[in-house]
Design a protein around this motif. Structure first.
Motif, PDB file in Angstrom:
ATOM      1  N   TRP A   1       8.605   6.244   4.426  1.00 13.90           N
ATOM      2  CA  TRP A   1       7.301   6.078   4.373  1.00 13.90           C
ATOM      3  C   TRP A   1       7.022   5.093   5.468  1.00 13.90           C
ATOM      4  CZ3 TRP A   1      10.692   6.442   0.263  1.00 13.90           C
ATOM      5  CH2 TRP A   1      10.152   7.060  -0.855  1.00 13.90           C
TER       6      TRP A   1
ATOM      7  N   VAL B   1       1.577   5.677   5.758  1.00 16.06           N
ATOM      8  CA  VAL B   1       0.803   4.776   5.094  1.00 16.06           C
ATOM      9  C   VAL B   1      -0.096   4.098   6.142  1.00 16.06           C
ATOM     10  CG1 VAL B   1       0.956   2.506   3.584  1.00 16.06           C
ATOM     11  CG2 VAL B   1       2.708   4.205   3.398  1.00 16.06           C
TER      12      VAL B   1
ATOM     13  N   ALA C   1       0.100   6.337   0.016  1.00 16.68           N
ATOM     14  CA  ALA C   1       1.072   7.132   1.109  1.00 16.68           C
ATOM     15  C   ALA C   1       0.215   8.598   1.089  1.00 16.68           C
ATOM     16  CB  ALA C   1       2.455   7.099   1.043  1.00 16.68           C
TER      17      ALA C   1
ATOM     18  N   HIS D   1       0.720  -1.320  -0.035  1.00 15.27           N
ATOM     19  CA  HIS D   1       0.111  -0.004   0.144  1.00 15.27           C
ATOM     20  C   HIS D   1       0.748   1.086  -0.140  1.00 15.27           C
ATOM     21  CE1 HIS D   1      -3.569  -2.378   0.256  1.00 15.27           C
ATOM     22  NE2 HIS D   1      -2.847  -2.876   1.405  1.00 15.27           N
ATOM     23  N   GLN D   2       2.165   1.145  -0.208  1.00 15.83           N
ATOM     24  CA  GLN D   2       2.887   2.361  -0.203  1.00 15.83           C
ATOM     25  C   GLN D   2       2.294   3.510  -1.124  1.00 15.83           C
ATOM     26  OE1 GLN D   2       6.869   1.600  -2.069  1.00 15.83           O
ATOM     27  NE2 GLN D   2       7.642   3.680  -0.985  1.00 15.83           N
TER      28      GLN D   2
END
Ligand code: MOS
Length: 754
Positions: free
Chosen positions: A324, A357, A163, A159-160
């Motif tokens: 992240w 994230v 972000a 799911h980066q």
């Protein structure tokens, strides 16, 4: 009236260290109580009458809602007093807003307030029973049906791309900063690296599990609860239960470690209070070790991209650090991971950025050196990779890029001995024996390598108050709601008071960990000793001044007529020039019922004139088994420039404790998420590997002499966190030097070097 300026030049009585008590390796004053079991931790404290036992039932899905809950079997189980769920829990304040306010620790934290499940292991029921065994048994009888949310997200890498940009990051720092033209400078840099590191979730895991006993008397609530900051716990509990602040008392005299995880309040504290309200008897709850993985703190998984550009001679021209990290839809915590690279090295073109994230996991939160520890991995491994690209010694590369002022704020450093730390450490460690080419030093079946990395942690000073009472017999009692989380607060604060009052340490008693005592900053951010110690210093100065006025006005005293400013407390006496009278004689004559001084300060200035941090250099030697890839730490040395040392024994313990925890970050610790339900799979200490004795061989920490004139009136720098910073990077760099394998995926386990 309390003296208010922490930085007043009049308040520096330890400048001369007249008593020789500050700086002595005093044994822990609470040591005998702890090793004989007389120091009672929250759960063990037996003064609570008629107590009952709570056991938490956790959700077995990662995200969704409760569709049905059947508590009837649990309720009718033997010795069960109550089963509390969202359907019958006493009223609480709404959950705090998602974005943190001025303090994320001073806010409402309700539990069992809705059928929604936000993360695996979130409490869905509390059993209260006559015995622990009955409560635990009944927990297995609660039947819960859930509707799972098919959209749940558990994996950072997946799911980066979703972000988002947070408004700020932890500790009130900016999310993004920049200067100059990074892109242009990086494009034209003669030598450059562009590398990405991946760090896993980690859990704080103190020895003492999170435990609370709750006792109601009318609408007054007392919590025996292991907390790092008593005043924040008090305020957070009061807000959650909608009580006036003064109706909540927190008692936390002994705390079995925290590493940040006892700064916030957690489920067991709130649930003990709710349960005790329901059954009208005291309730005590300890989280089990597996429950702690869902219901205390963890350091978030993160990805860090580091770009460094330099001239051929190794002068940095461009630095970019992108981070992240995991946060959640219900609580924003963004670790200040790029804060480290803002302070370490100079380069005219730079940026440092954070992204969040959102994942459906327990909220991430502070863990020893939040930000600085993970951030040091990217910056300090990055420097090592750049040194390889430049064919330059990694220490010389760092010294070459030592800044003349704070690269971010451009304020002068109040003190910074990083270069001295490297030079001294290189000498002591035998850095010259480091193999120049990776994979060239063998010792039997081991490939041997050396690595270094820098350590840094900010020096904070936070508002604190203290009272110091002198009895007529010359014994002193220090009172502040500071905590001792195993760090040595009782001991170093005893030394500060003894030094300032001119008393032997056995004449001083320190009382901590009770919200009825004057409010201090508590233990967190490595600010405890400086903040509480400065308040004690001010209180002692006020006592001195009161005593000076008494003797100077007293015809019977040999010090009659003495100049108040010149009267000092020394060696158990009140002295002025050649004149002297014993403190006991003065007090029994002039203050037979004792005398009290109060001290309070407002913490660091809002607009500091100096950039203040503790810096250090971490050295590591590792061996890597030629066949199995097993990595052994053979030696570690940390050298720190850390201002005045209150107590070399407790200071060393703090530093090597941090370094050992750094071995965990480098080589062993990783909380693995099950992609199906968002649970942490390895939720006990058999599978979550903190370093044990066998992992730690020769490890030493030394502090260079350093004068810190600005950070606080004690001239000290907090040492609670800096020891962990840079260790993972130094180990990674040593593994590279041993093997030629550059591991960018932490922890560095044997499979990654083969
Ligand atoms: Mo520290 S992570 O602020 O206890």
């Amino acid at each position: 009236m309390a003296t208010r300026s922490p930085l007043s030049p009049a308040i520096n009585p330890i400048e001369e260290n007249r008593q020789g008590i500050i700086g002595k390796p005093l044994d822990r004053v609470d040591g005998p109580l702890k090793v004989t079991g007389r120091a009672k931790y929250s759960y063990e404290y037996r003064g609570v009458k008629d107590t009952t036992y709570g056991f938490i039932v956790g959700a077995t899905i990662g995200k969704g809602r409760i569709s049905a809950i059947d508590t009837s079997r649990a309720e009718s189980a033997p010795r069960v007093l109550a089963v509390v769920t969202y359907q019958n829990a006493p009223k609480q304040a709404p959950l705090h807003p998602r974005e943190p306010g001025p303090s994320r620790f001073d806010r409402s934290e309700p539990f069992l307030f809705s059928p929604e499940v936000r993360y695996f292991g979130e409490p869905v029921a509390l059993i209260v029973a006559e015995t622990f065994e009955a409560a635990r048994h009944a927990a297995g009888l609660v039947s819960v049906r859930y509707v799972k949310d098919p959209q749940a997200k558990f994996d950072l890498m997946t799911h980066q791309s979703q972000a988002y940009k947070p408004k700020g990051v932890n500790a009130g720092m900016k999310a993004d900063t920049s200067e100059g033209d990074f892109d242009g400078a990086f494009a034209s840099a003669a030598v450059k690296i562009d590398v990405t590191y991946h760090l896993p979730h980690e859990h704080n895991m103190p020895m003492e599990p999170h435990a609370t006993q709750a006792v109601w008397e009318g609408d007054h609530l007392t919590l025996y609860s292991g907390q790092q900051v008593a005043a924040w716990a008090q305020s957070s509990v009061a807000k959650t239960l909608q009580l006036p602040l003064e109706n909540v008392r927190i008692l936390t005299p002994y705390v079995g470690g925290g590493f940040g995880s006892k700064v916030p309040i957690h489920a067991q504290a709130v649930l003990a209070a709710l349960g005790a309200k329901v059954v009208r008897r005291p309730v005590k709850i300890a989280q089990t070790r597996p429950q702690m993985f869902a219901n205390t703190n963890h350091r978030p998984e993160c990805l860090q991209r580091m770009r460094l550009g330099a001239t051929k001679d190794g002068t940095l021209t461009a630095i970019a650090h992108d981070v992240w990290s995991q946060t959640t839809p219900f609580d924003e915590f963004i670790e200040q991971t790029a804060a480290f690279s803002r302070v370490m090295y100079a380069a005219p073109n730079r940026f440092h950025r954070h992204w969040g994230v959102m994942l459906d996991l327990p909220t991430s939160d502070i863990m020893r050196a939040p930000g600085e520890e993970p951030g040091s991995v990217a910056q300090e491994c990055g420097m090592d990779e750049l040194a390889v690209a430049l064919d330059m010694d990694p220490i010389e590369l760092r010294i070459k890029n030592e800044p003349t002022d704070d690269p971010e704020t451009h304020l002068p450093f109040s003190s910074r001995s990083l270069v001295e730390c490297y030079r001294e450490g290189a000498q002591r460690f035998g850095w010259s024996k480091r193999p120049k080419r990776p994979g060239t030093l063998r010792d039997g079946r081991w490939l041997v390598g050396y690595g270094v990395a820098s350590a840094m942690f900010p020096t904070y000073l936070r508002p604190s108050a203290a009272a110091v009472r002198l009895n007529a017999d010359g014994a002193a009692i220090v009172k502040t709601d500071m905590t001792d989380i195993g760090t040595g607060s009782y001991t170093v604060l005893t030394q500060v008071a003894a030094e300032s009052l001119g008393l032997p340490t056995d004449k001083v008693t320190v009382e901590l960990g009770d919200t009825r005592l004057p409010k201090s900053a508590g233990s967190g951010g490595s600010f405890g000793a400086a903040s509480a110690g400065s308040a004690i210093l001010l209180a002692c100065e006020q006592l001195r001044s009161q005593i000076a006025q008494l003797v100077s006005k007293d015809r019977r005293s040999p010090l009659a007529g003495a100049n108040v400013g010149e009267v000092a407390l020394r060696g158990g006496n009140v002295v002025a020039g050649e004149k002297s009278e014993s403190l006991q004689a003065v007090l029994s004559r002039l203050a037979p019922s004792g005398i009290e001084g109060k001290g309070e300060h407002q913490g660091a200035e809002k607009q500091p004139k100096y950039s203040s941090h503790v810096f250090g250099a971490q050295f590591a030697e590792v061996g890597v088994d030629i066949d199995t890839g097993e990595i052994r730490v053979r030696r570690m040395l940390g050298v720190f420039g850390s201002g005045r040392i209150l107590n070399p024994k407790t200071a060393r313990s703090q530093l090597i404790g941090g370094m050992i925890m750094g071995i965990g970050a480098g080589l062993t610790e990783e909380s693995v998420v099950d992609p199906r339900d968002g649970s942490f799979v390895n939720r006990d200490l058999a599978e979550y590997h903190v370093p044990v004795h066998a992992d730690v061989t020769q490890i030493e920490a030394i502090c260079l002499e350093e004068k810190e004139p600005y950070a606080n009136p004690l001239g000290i720098k907090g040492l609670g966190e800096v020891g962990i910073v840079g260790v993972a990077a130094a180990l990674a760099n040593a593994v590279y030097n041993a093997t030629g394998v550059r591991v960018r995926e932490f922890p560095i386990t044997l499979d990654k070097v083969l």
